[in-house]
Scaffold this motif. Sequence first.
Motif, PDB file in Angstrom:
ATOM      1  N   THR A 169       0.851  -1.193   0.000  1.00  0.00           N
ATOM      2  CA  THR A 169       0.000   0.000   0.000  1.00  0.00           C
ATOM      3  C   THR A 169       0.878   1.231   0.000  1.00  0.00           C
ATOM      4  O   THR A 169       1.873   1.293   0.729  1.00  0.00           O
ATOM      5  CB  THR A 169      -0.927   0.018   1.227  1.00  0.00           C
ATOM      6  OG1 THR A 169      -1.735  -1.168   1.219  1.00  0.00           O
ATOM      7  CG2 THR A 169      -1.838   1.231   1.206  1.00  0.00           C
ATOM      8  N   GLU A 170       0.524   2.188  -0.813  1.00  0.00           N
ATOM      9  CA  GLU A 170       1.301   3.415  -0.953  1.00  0.00           C
ATOM     10  C   GLU A 170       1.548   4.070   0.401  1.00  0.00           C
ATOM     11  O   GLU A 170       0.621   4.301   1.179  1.00  0.00           O
ATOM     12  CB  GLU A 170       0.557   4.374  -1.878  1.00  0.00           C
ATOM     13  CG  GLU A 170       1.253   5.706  -2.120  1.00  0.00           C
ATOM     14  CD  GLU A 170       0.435   6.614  -3.019  1.00  0.00           C
ATOM     15  OE1 GLU A 170       0.977   7.630  -3.478  1.00  0.00           O
ATOM     16  OE2 GLU A 170      -0.749   6.304  -3.258  1.00  0.00           O
ATOM     17  N   ALA A 236       4.019   5.254  -5.950  1.00  0.00           N
ATOM     18  CA  ALA A 236       3.480   5.062  -7.295  1.00  0.00           C
ATOM     19  C   ALA A 236       4.564   4.613  -8.271  1.00  0.00           C
ATOM     20  O   ALA A 236       4.294   3.883  -9.219  1.00  0.00           O
ATOM     21  CB  ALA A 236       2.835   6.360  -7.790  1.00  0.00           C
ATOM     22  N   LYS A 237       5.820   5.004  -8.016  1.00  0.00           N
ATOM     23  CA  LYS A 237       6.913   4.635  -8.922  1.00  0.00           C
ATOM     24  C   LYS A 237       7.266   3.151  -8.808  1.00  0.00           C
ATOM     25  O   LYS A 237       7.919   2.600  -9.686  1.00  0.00           O
ATOM     26  CB  LYS A 237       8.139   5.500  -8.651  1.00  0.00           C
ATOM     27  CG  LYS A 237       7.916   6.961  -8.997  1.00  0.00           C
ATOM     28  CD  LYS A 237       9.175   7.785  -8.788  1.00  0.00           C
ATOM     29  CE  LYS A 237       8.936   9.238  -9.166  1.00  0.00           C
ATOM     30  NZ  LYS A 237      10.143  10.078  -8.985  1.00  0.00           N
ATOM     31  N   THR A 264      -1.027  -0.740  -4.031  1.00  0.00           N
ATOM     32  CA  THR A 264      -2.325  -0.077  -3.926  1.00  0.00           C
ATOM     33  C   THR A 264      -2.083   1.414  -3.753  1.00  0.00           C
ATOM     34  O   THR A 264      -1.456   1.846  -2.787  1.00  0.00           O
ATOM     35  CB  THR A 264      -3.115  -0.624  -2.730  1.00  0.00           C
ATOM     36  OG1 THR A 264      -3.382  -2.014  -2.949  1.00  0.00           O
ATOM     37  CG2 THR A 264      -4.426   0.112  -2.567  1.00  0.00           C
ATOM     38  N   LEU A 265      -2.573   2.217  -4.719  1.00  0.00           N
ATOM     39  CA  LEU A 265      -2.327   3.654  -4.725  1.00  0.00           C
ATOM     40  C   LEU A 265      -3.609   4.398  -4.368  1.00  0.00           C
ATOM     41  O   LEU A 265      -4.683   4.109  -4.911  1.00  0.00           O
ATOM     42  CB  LEU A 265      -1.839   4.108  -6.109  1.00  0.00           C
ATOM     43  CG  LEU A 265      -0.610   3.404  -6.671  1.00  0.00           C
ATOM     44  CD1 LEU A 265      -0.326   3.869  -8.087  1.00  0.00           C
ATOM     45  CD2 LEU A 265       0.598   3.651  -5.785  1.00  0.00           C
ATOM     46  N   PHE A 266      -3.502   5.367  -3.478  1.00  0.00           N
ATOM     47  CA  PHE A 266      -4.654   6.210  -3.164  1.00  0.00           C
ATOM     48  C   PHE A 266      -4.982   7.063  -4.378  1.00  0.00           C
ATOM     49  O   PHE A 266      -4.088   7.557  -5.076  1.00  0.00           O
ATOM     50  CB  PHE A 266      -4.357   7.102  -1.958  1.00  0.00           C
ATOM     51  CG  PHE A 266      -4.082   6.342  -0.700  1.00  0.00           C
ATOM     52  CD1 PHE A 266      -5.039   5.502  -0.165  1.00  0.00           C
ATOM     53  CD2 PHE A 266      -2.862   6.450  -0.054  1.00  0.00           C
ATOM     54  CE1 PHE A 266      -4.791   4.799   1.004  1.00  0.00           C
ATOM     55  CE2 PHE A 266      -2.607   5.748   1.113  1.00  0.00           C
ATOM     56  CZ  PHE A 266      -3.571   4.915   1.636  1.00  0.00           C
ATOM     57  N   SER A 267      -6.270   7.254  -4.631  1.00  0.00           N
ATOM     58  CA  SER A 267      -6.665   8.070  -5.773  1.00  0.00           C
ATOM     59  C   SER A 267      -6.278   9.525  -5.524  1.00  0.00           C
ATOM     60  O   SER A 267      -6.365  10.027  -4.406  1.00  0.00           O
ATOM     61  CB  SER A 267      -8.176   7.960  -6.013  1.00  0.00           C
ATOM     62  OG  SER A 267      -8.893   8.389  -4.868  1.00  0.00           O
ATOM     63  N   LYS A 268      -5.834  10.186  -6.595  1.00  0.00           N
ATOM     64  CA  LYS A 268      -5.450  11.595  -6.496  1.00  0.00           C
ATOM     65  C   LYS A 268      -5.738  12.270  -7.834  1.00  0.00           C
ATOM     66  O   LYS A 268      -5.739  11.618  -8.893  1.00  0.00           O
ATOM     67  CB  LYS A 268      -3.980  11.734  -6.112  1.00  0.00           C
ATOM     68  CG  LYS A 268      -3.025  11.053  -7.056  1.00  0.00           C
ATOM     69  CD  LYS A 268      -1.561  11.226  -6.631  1.00  0.00           C
ATOM     70  CE  LYS A 268      -1.255  10.491  -5.359  1.00  0.00           C
ATOM     71  NZ  LYS A 268      -1.239   9.023  -5.523  1.00  0.00           N
ATOM     72  N   ILE A 269      -5.983  13.571  -7.799  1.00  0.00           N
ATOM     73  CA  ILE A 269      -6.237  14.356  -9.006  1.00  0.00           C
ATOM     74  C   ILE A 269      -4.952  15.069  -9.386  1.00  0.00           C
ATOM     75  O   ILE A 269      -4.330  15.748  -8.557  1.00  0.00           O
ATOM     76  CB  ILE A 269      -7.386  15.347  -8.785  1.00  0.00           C
ATOM     77  CG1 ILE A 269      -8.693  14.567  -8.508  1.00  0.00           C
ATOM     78  CG2 ILE A 269      -7.572  16.261  -9.992  1.00  0.00           C
ATOM     79  CD1 ILE A 269      -9.874  15.439  -8.172  1.00  0.00           C
ATOM     80  N   LEU A 270      -4.531  14.912 -10.638  1.00  0.00           N
ATOM     81  CA  LEU A 270      -3.237  15.401 -11.087  1.00  0.00           C
ATOM     82  C   LEU A 270      -3.327  16.796 -11.694  1.00  0.00           C
ATOM     83  O   LEU A 270      -4.414  17.271 -12.078  1.00  0.00           O
ATOM     84  CB  LEU A 270      -2.646  14.418 -12.109  1.00  0.00           C
ATOM     85  CG  LEU A 270      -2.533  12.956 -11.673  1.00  0.00           C
ATOM     86  CD1 LEU A 270      -1.920  12.122 -12.794  1.00  0.00           C
ATOM     87  CD2 LEU A 270      -1.704  12.832 -10.402  1.00  0.00           C
TER      88      LEU A 270
END
Length: 428
Positions: A169-170, A236-237, A264-270
């Motif tokens: 998990t991230e 994420a990398k 597992t990456l938490f959702s984020k807006i780029l």
Amino acid sequence: MFALFWTTVLFSLSGSNTYTVASALGRPFCSNGFCITLNEGQITAEAGLCVVLPCSFTTADEFTPKNIVWFKCESWKRKCGDSDIIFRTNPNKIQPEFLGRVLLLDPDVSQRNCSIMINDLTTSDSGSYRLRVNGLQNGRTDGFMFTSKTIVSVKALNQKPKVMIPPLTEGQQATLTCTAPGSCSGSPPNITWMWERKYEIDEINIPGNITASLKTENLSAVTQRHSSTLTFNPSAKHHKMNLTCLVSVSDNIATEETVTSNVTLFSKILKGSGCVLHTEVLSCVCISEGSPLPSITWPLLKYHTEYSIFNTVSNHTVNSTLTVTNPGNISVECISSNKNWAVKENLAVYQHLLEEVNHVKQSGSGYKVLPWVVAGVSLSVNVFCMIYIWHLWNTQKKVKPTEDDKTYMSLQKPDTSSEYDVIVQRPH
């Protein structure tokens, strides 16, 4: 006692050799009151690991065993000499290539257990092995050479290390484990972790704090388990990267196993998300990253019926494009969510560039123009003028006046402009 000990050893070695407990010991072979029980058939092992030669013996009543000697000699030989010795209780005259690699599983010879383990195997260890028991018979030094043989075949290393990877998990520290094949007590292997493209973790800047450590665990008096742990903070990398555990058991014998990390990456807006308003049409884009793949929703749509949505996916990124007709209230919110996290962001809304310019012309200095709009318009005008003048200059160079071709150039100053136009005229 011997049966219990031997069963324990065989179970601990079952992962590193191809024979089983049921076939480990065959029928006893007897001669002149001396009996030996060896493995029936050929024992197959792999280079770089170890092999156990199971063995037990009995002697005549008047014989007292004191030490044992193991030989590796050609199968066609009737007798094995001192040059063929690979192990003896008194370590003299042992073949140099076997020195320190052969271990007697039970040092108490009176237990009649003659089983040995050979560590750090090479293909040259394939061959026939025979046993001699030395001792006292009726008070005199004597010995007995058994004619039965154990056949060993050493193949190339086929087994792979076992890599245990927990859920990642991230941002949450995780520990991976790589266990070397075999459970031998010989030389410890060298275990190396590598990311994709075969870079060792201590030779490249991999994101996150990473530490690796080697561990040796004693399974029994004669068996060990070697493993390495890798501790790091997934990001994420690290997602979908190949991670390899390389186990080197000697200079030219190695094996490896590769796994793919699934973070597992938490959702984020780029960055890059935003909206543009053009007349009565609002166009928005929301770019989101996450694993599992996030879903994007637009709360604005509950007030509208005329709209369209187009989504594209690349790796663990979603690009959602929204088009709304007659948007009215242009406050726009984008929500990105997966099973682990939800995030929302109010998107900035910009008017279309041409509309901004027209609005500037109509409103004059009383309108606060965005700096990037002014800069963009200014740059566009300057570039256009430079290209136009360059084109005219090249055209002028190509026109060569002649006597027949009465070409002339004149400069005219328009009444409504402070700039001069260059005009090229050619008579018909």
